[in-house]
Design an enzyme around this catalytic site. Structure first.
Site, short mmCIF file in Angstrom:
data_model
loop_
_atom_site.label_atom_id
_atom_site.label_comp_id
_atom_site.label_asym_id
_atom_site.label_seq_id
_atom_site.Cartn_x
_atom_site.Cartn_y
_atom_site.Cartn_z
N ASP A 281 0.87 -1.17 0.00
CA ASP A 281 0.00 0.00 0.00
C ASP A 281 0.91 1.22 0.00
O ASP A 281 1.54 1.53 1.01
CB ASP A 281 -0.89 -0.03 1.25
CG ASP A 281 -1.69 1.26 1.43
OD1 ASP A 281 -1.65 2.13 0.53
OD2 ASP A 281 -2.36 1.40 2.47
N LYS B 246 2.57 11.42 -3.31
CA LYS B 246 1.57 10.73 -4.11
C LYS B 246 0.64 11.72 -4.82
O LYS B 246 0.11 11.42 -5.89
CB LYS B 246 0.76 9.81 -3.21
CG LYS B 246 -0.17 8.86 -3.90
CD LYS B 246 -0.74 7.92 -2.87
CE LYS B 246 -1.80 7.03 -3.40
NZ LYS B 246 -2.30 6.15 -2.33
N GLU C 178 -7.21 0.63 -4.40
CA GLU C 178 -7.20 0.55 -2.93
C GLU C 178 -8.53 0.07 -2.33
O GLU C 178 -8.54 -0.84 -1.50
CB GLU C 178 -6.79 1.90 -2.34
CG GLU C 178 -5.30 2.15 -2.52
CD GLU C 178 -4.92 3.61 -2.46
OE1 GLU C 178 -5.77 4.45 -2.08
OE2 GLU C 178 -3.77 3.93 -2.79
#
Lengths: 180, 568
Positions: free
Chosen positions: B6, B68, B142
């Site tokens: 992740d 990100k 996700e």
């Protein structure tokens, strides 16, 4: 891919179960590159809705039927006018809504917005009833399919379903806009 | 062995399958969460994770967080590294931690991305993984990963769930159907620039109260984030910084109510996405069996209440929201390894894919929420006799005009010399299981197929970008004042128009005193408009806005009353 017979009627729930069972065999995560999941996916997408399924069936059995010329099932033409006027009203309302930048201006539009919600919801019920009627007709047609193969009726039903699916899509989108 | 990762905005995690179960790996300090923070010292190698995070408050200028948010942005460079390179540093640290714990080399990985990431952002993530020395076996969304973790022990069930995933920088809502081990995504929607970071910034702005010292701001941000976390359990907390600015100590008592007041407008922005996903899945909240939460922000009681309000049920909190996505990535790794059987993930593409056509319109070829992997064909013919080539622009997005969508790139197809409409080339658009596009062109006459290279659509040099930014800033300052006056006048005009309309509908229902009061306020707006004084007009606008709040409520209630009557 889904090993379904060439017939107009399919049970949506059973088709999905079959799709899921075959996915467990053909998905690239399970079968690697050898699995032809894209084809299975395409087959399922084509068969799950009556409009695309009948289109596919006509392509296989009677391509001329897709060229048009058949009369749509009775009632469809009347619905067309009503759909147009609702879309027009929604469009006009959206213009006003986009121009409104302050709370009072939105409040002034509230009666019109809620009125449109009501009209769209009523209209969705009408379209759903019409679709249920067409599904019933499709089931009848399916019952006598092997003996008669009534291509004209099939093409007309295809037209009806494709108008209805387009319109219900528009109505759902309209309600989404009006409610959010 | 394949690792599940992740790669989060705030924190990252890595896991592997161990005797049939997904486990998450702790670093040398015993922590499973690795802050997605990189510190670049003047000399020496970059620091990643907790070491970097501890330096963030002291040396904010040399420390990078939330990288990100910049993934897939063309030309984005921090210091001298691209977002992909900085993300690769984080991934490499996770890789080392996992290799140390498992005592073996790990060179394959599944990496998660926000479901609403576009093609460019997915490619950038894949590239970051490759830079870190991984073969990236799969890019997984996700919220879907979270669903895998939630559903791991429910493989014989049939149910419909929503995953509400609010992370540090991104928001996703995904609706899936679980059917005996098939995780079939029905719809997904989201916003790749909405998350906990926005709450931190709002909180920081409140606390800073105009101070501009960057080191103070960096220290205060850390303290504010800690306070935000504490307020998930407590009702009130102190934020204290000794020697904050020279001699002064900073101290502030923050209540949960105040934090919620700041959070509410940010949270409100998730509503539309949730409704959109439900509408696309053709479900209403009552059709769902569970609402699963993912992302650290969902620990906030207000977020749980909010999700409960939209989906009309208490959310399921059985999963650890910080770890559920990494566990899901690890499960997907297990599926690909073959250690986990009877589970298959069937995801969708979040954005419509299309090409630009005449008049600058977008022509959709693959609609959003289509199940992937999939292929879609499109036939192109020559519009002119002997036309030898055609330029195709590929776009992703939901807007009608091509220019409003995200340009993925463009490619050229070559035609044989032929009369108008006679040369034909079939183009196949394929979206793979990672959600990444591939294009194949096939000449219908020769039957030859070849992969088409897509060139980046906006190849503007860095200097050109900087110049564009500089220009726009300069111009902005020049006409700022004039523009504000024009906008304020427009707003005044709109308000007066709306008021006339409102009086027409419900003027009679207002108490005489209130009506007179509003009329006075409206007259002042008119006079201020004539005077052309900006400050006066702003003040008059605000006064009329405040003075008509009751009227606005009255109008909405009236309309709703009529709507209910109609239903009966």
């Amino acid at each position: 891919m889904l090993e379904e017979p060439r017939r107009p009627w399919l049970d949506a729930g059973e088709l999905k179960n079959k799709f899921h069972a075959l996915t467990a065999l053909h998905h690239p995560d399970v079968a690697g590159a050898a699995g032809d999941f894209s084809a299975l996916n395409a087959a399922y997408q084509a068969l799950r809705e009556p409009a695309t399924r009948l289109r596919h069936l006509l392509e296989l059995e009677w391509p001329a039927g897709l060229a048009g010329g058949q009369d749509a099932p009775p009632g469809i033409a009347d619905l067309f006018m009503k759909m147009g006027s609702l879309q027009h009203a929604l469009h006009a309302f959206r213009k006003k809504q986009q121009a409104a930048s302050i709370p009072l201006a939105h409040a002034v539009l509230a009666p019109e917005r809620l009125g449109l919600v009501h009209a769209f919801e009523e209209w969705l019920a009408v379209l759903n009833a019409k679709e249920a009627g067409l599904l019933e007709e499709l089931r009848l047609l399916d019952a006598g399919w092997e003996a008669e193969k009534p291509m004209n009726r099939l093409a007309a039903l295809y037209q009806g379903f494709s108008y209805l699916s387009k319109w219900t899509g528009q109505v759902r989108e309209g309600l989404f806009i009006l409610k959010s | 062995m394949i690792a599940g990762i992740d790669l989060g905005t705030t924190n990252s995690l890595i896991g592997v399958m161990d005797s049939g179960f997904p486990i998450l790996i702790a670093d040398e300090e015993g922590e499973r969460l690795t802050p997605s923070v990189v510190h670049f010292p003047e000399n020496g190698t970059p620091l990643v994770g907790w070491a970097a995070r501890r330096l963030r408050a002291l040396r904010p200028a040399e420390t990078v967080s939330s990288i990100k948010r910049l993934m897939g942005q063309r030309g984005a460079v921090i210091g001298c590294a691209s977002p992909e390179e900085i993300s690769a540093l984080i991934l490499r640290k996770l890789k080392r931690d996992a290799e140390r714990a498992m005592d073996q080399l790990i060179s394959r990985a599944v990496i998660t991305v926000p479901a609403y990431f576009n093609d460019g952002q997915r490619q950038a993530t894949k590239q970051a993984g490759e830079l870190a020395g991984f073969t990236v076996e799969r890019i997984v969304n996700e919220p879907t990963a979270a669903a895998l973790a939630y559903g791991l022990d429910k493989l014989d069930e049939k149910s419909k769930i929503a995953v509400f995933d609010l992370g540090g920088g991104t928001f996703d809502i995904t609706i899936l159907e679980l059917d005996k081990g098939i995780f079939h995504v029905l719809a997904t929607h989201g916003n790749t620039r909405l998350g906990g970071d926005d709450i931190d910034t709002a909180l920081l702005n409140l606390l800073l109260a105009g101070s501009h010292d960057p080191v103070f701001a960096a220290r205060l941000r850390e303290a504010a984030i800690d306070a935000k976390h504490r307020l998930s359990a407590e009702k009130e907390t102190w934020i204290e910084l000794p020697f904050a600015e020279g001699e002064r100590n900073f101290s502030y008592s923050l209540t949960r109510a105040e934090l919620e007041r700041l959070t509410r407008p940010i949270l409100e922005r998730t509503r539309e996405h949730c409704l959109r996903a439900l509408a696309d899945a053709r479900l209403s909240p009552g059709d769902l069996d569970q609402v699963v939460l993912a992302g650290g922000v969902t620990r906030m009681p207000l977020v749980r209440q909010f999700a409960a309000g939209i989906f009309l049920r208490e959310p399921n909190t059985s999963q650890n929201p910080d770890e559920v996505v990494a566990l899901g990535a690890t499960i997907q790794a297990g599926i690909l390894e073959g250690t986990l059987q009877n589970m298959v993930l069937l995801d969708v593409t979040p954005l419509s894919l299309g090409i630009e056509t005449f008049g600058g319109l977008m022509n959709t070829i693959i609609p959003r929420n289509s199940t992937i992997p999939l292929k879609a064909g499109e036939m192109f013919t020559n519009a002119l006799p002997n036309q030898r080539s055609m330029l195709i622009k590929v776009l992703q997005g939901e807007r009608e005009m091509a220019r409003d969508n995200w340009p993925l790139g463009q490619f050229e197809i070559a035609f044989e010399a032929a009369a108008k409409g006679q040369a034909r080339v079939g183009v196949q658009f394929e979206i793979d299981a990672d959600g990444i596009l591939h294009v194949l062109a096939r000449d219908t006459k020769t039957g030859l197929e070849k992969t088409v290279e897509i060139q980046s659509a906006v190849d503007v040099s860095d200097e050109a970008v900087e110049q564009m930014i500089a220009d726009s800033v300069e111009n902005a300052f020049e006409d700022m004042n004039e523009r504000i006056l024009t906008e304020t006048k427009l707003k005044a005009g709109e308000m007066l128009g709306a008021l006339r309309h409102a009086f027409g509908i419900a003027g009679g229902e207002l108490p005489a005193g209130e009506k007179r009061q509003i009329e006075h306020l409206a007259e002042e707006v008119e006079r201020a408009m004539e005077s052309g004084e900006l400050a006066r007009l702003k003040k008059a606008n605000a006064a009329l806005d405040a003075g008509t709040q009751h009227l606005a409520t009255l109008l909405v209630e009236r309309a709703m009353g009529e709507a209910t009557k109609r239903k009966k």
